[in-house]
Design a protein around this motif. Structure first.
Motif, PDB file in Angstrom:
ATOM      1  N   GLY A 169      37.850 -68.460 -48.138  1.00  0.00           N
ATOM      2  CA  GLY A 169      36.420 -68.721 -47.995  1.00  0.00           C
ATOM      3  C   GLY A 169      36.133 -68.954 -46.526  1.00  0.00           C
ATOM      4  N   GLY A 170      34.902 -69.227 -46.223  1.00  0.00           N
ATOM      5  CA  GLY A 170      34.542 -69.526 -44.842  1.00  0.00           C
ATOM      6  C   GLY A 170      34.949 -68.427 -43.879  1.00  0.00           C
ATOM      7  N   ARG A 171      35.449 -68.837 -42.729  1.00  0.00           N
ATOM      8  CA  ARG A 171      35.802 -67.874 -41.678  1.00  0.00           C
ATOM      9  C   ARG A 171      37.298 -67.611 -41.651  1.00  0.00           C
ATOM     10  N   GLN A 172      37.691 -66.475 -41.088  1.00  0.00           N
ATOM     11  CA  GLN A 172      39.107 -66.179 -40.920  1.00  0.00           C
ATOM     12  C   GLN A 172      39.558 -66.801 -39.600  1.00  0.00           C
ATOM     13  N   GLY A 173      39.995 -68.034 -39.639  1.00  0.00           N
ATOM     14  CA  GLY A 173      40.286 -68.762 -38.407  1.00  0.00           C
ATOM     15  C   GLY A 173      38.981 -69.369 -37.900  1.00  0.00           C
ATOM     16  N   ASP A 175      37.319 -69.217 -35.174  1.00  0.00           N
ATOM     17  CA  ASP A 175      36.371 -68.380 -34.450  1.00  0.00           C
ATOM     18  C   ASP A 175      36.276 -66.969 -35.017  1.00  0.00           C
ATOM     19  N   GLY A 176      36.983 -66.716 -36.100  1.00  0.00           N
ATOM     20  CA  GLY A 176      37.043 -65.356 -36.633  1.00  0.00           C
ATOM     21  C   GLY A 176      35.751 -64.952 -37.325  1.00  0.00           C
ATOM     22  N   PRO A 177      35.712 -63.685 -37.752  1.00  0.00           N
ATOM     23  CA  PRO A 177      34.525 -63.217 -38.452  1.00  0.00           C
ATOM     24  C   PRO A 177      34.419 -63.867 -39.830  1.00  0.00           C
ATOM     25  N   GLU A 178      33.213 -63.899 -40.351  1.00  0.00           N
ATOM     26  CA  GLU A 178      33.034 -64.457 -41.678  1.00  0.00           C
ATOM     27  C   GLU A 178      33.730 -63.561 -42.698  1.00  0.00           C
ATOM     28  N   ARG A 179      34.408 -64.178 -43.632  1.00  0.00           N
ATOM     29  CA  ARG A 179      35.194 -63.444 -44.616  1.00  0.00           C
ATOM     30  C   ARG A 179      34.286 -62.655 -45.571  1.00  0.00           C
ATOM     31  N   ARG A 180      34.774 -61.510 -45.991  1.00  0.00           N
ATOM     32  CA  ARG A 180      34.086 -60.747 -47.036  1.00  0.00           C
ATOM     33  C   ARG A 180      34.878 -60.846 -48.326  1.00  0.00           C
TER      34      ARG A 180
END
Ligand code: GLY
Ligand code: MN
Ligand code: MN
Length: 248
Positions: A169-173, A175-180
């Motif tokens: 959920g949330g972001r990948q790391g 600062d990463g892009p939002e998860r799909r």
């Protein structure tokens, strides 16, 4: 729901649910929440130590763990077997928001899609019911942090798996892009509205005072769309009213 009669205690409902878990060699995935009336408006209430007054709603958030995997289900029902008109208005609104959230659990959609879809429905509904006196944009706020959050103060869902609040959920790391969303992911969709009579920071319409409603299902993302794994648990007003107290 079948065992619920007016005057039942929160711990009695808890014992019925947890007996069913135990009878099937399972255990709870997290401490069961059974909150009647105002207790339903306290998010992590788990003392389950009050009797529930006739006419009140009870919110039950309980899930078992099987082979290490957690489930996480919430239903809200009237202990007397029928929703009052104000309870019905809030229940129908939360259900509409939940269905919109589930609908948005499609592979490729952003993780936040379900939160945004459900939040739009809740915010518009709060305006229509006269709880909020503003435009939809104002109710939602710039980052979905507007005044509708006074009544819906938690996330719309989380990943579900080996833990009830599983990773993902949330972001990948940070600062990463939002998860799909991807096929095979399982997440919860659980909007709610809470009108605690103890809230002295809000002017809650008297008709909604003491009402707390949350509806939570577990959803599998597939290439063919969302599959509600908990669909056998009744959630329409008609299904619930037919079932409550039927064992008593
Ligand atoms: N039962 C905890 C949750 O719904 O997230
Ligand atoms: Mn949950
Ligand atoms: Mn839950």
């Amino acid at each position: 729901m079948r065992a619920t009669l007016p005057g039942i205690a929160e711990w009695e409902i808890q014992s019925v649910i947890e007996a069913a878990f135990t009878a099937r060699e399972s255990c709870w995935a997290y401490q069961s929440i059974v909150g009647g009336g105002d207790n339903a408006t306290i998010l992590h209430y788990k003392s389950n130590s009050d009797r529930i007054a006739e006419g009140d709603l009870v919110l039950v958030d309980a899930g078992c763990e099987v082979s290490g995997y957690a489930s996480d289900i919430t239903r809200t029902w009237p202990v007397s077997g029928s929703f009052s008109q104000p309870q019905r208005e809030i229940y129908e609104l939360v259900l509409k928001a939940q269905l919109a959230g589930i609908e948005s659990c499609k592979a490729g959609n952003l993780w936040t899609s379900m939160h945004h879809a459900g939040s739009r429905v809740l915010a518009q509904g709060l305006i229509d019911l006269g709880v909020l006196d503003c435009s939809l944009d104002e109710a939602l706020g710039e980052d979905f942090d507007g005044p509708f959050r006074d009544y819906f103060m938690h996330g719309t869902g989380h990943m579900l798996g080996l833990d009830v609040h599983d990773v993902g959920g949330g972001r990948q790391g940070d600062d990463g892009p939002e998860r799909r969303l991807e096929p095979g992911m399982v997440l919860t969709v659980e909007p709610g509205l809470y009108f605690g009579s103890w809230r002295d920071d809000l002017e809650i319409p008297e008709r909604y005072s003491g009402i707390g409603v949350r509806i939570e299902d577990d959803v599998l993302v597939t290439v063919d769309g969302p599959v509600v794994l908990t669909s056998s648990c009744p959630k329409t007003i008609e299904e619930i009213e037919a079932l409550v107290g039927s064992e008593g």
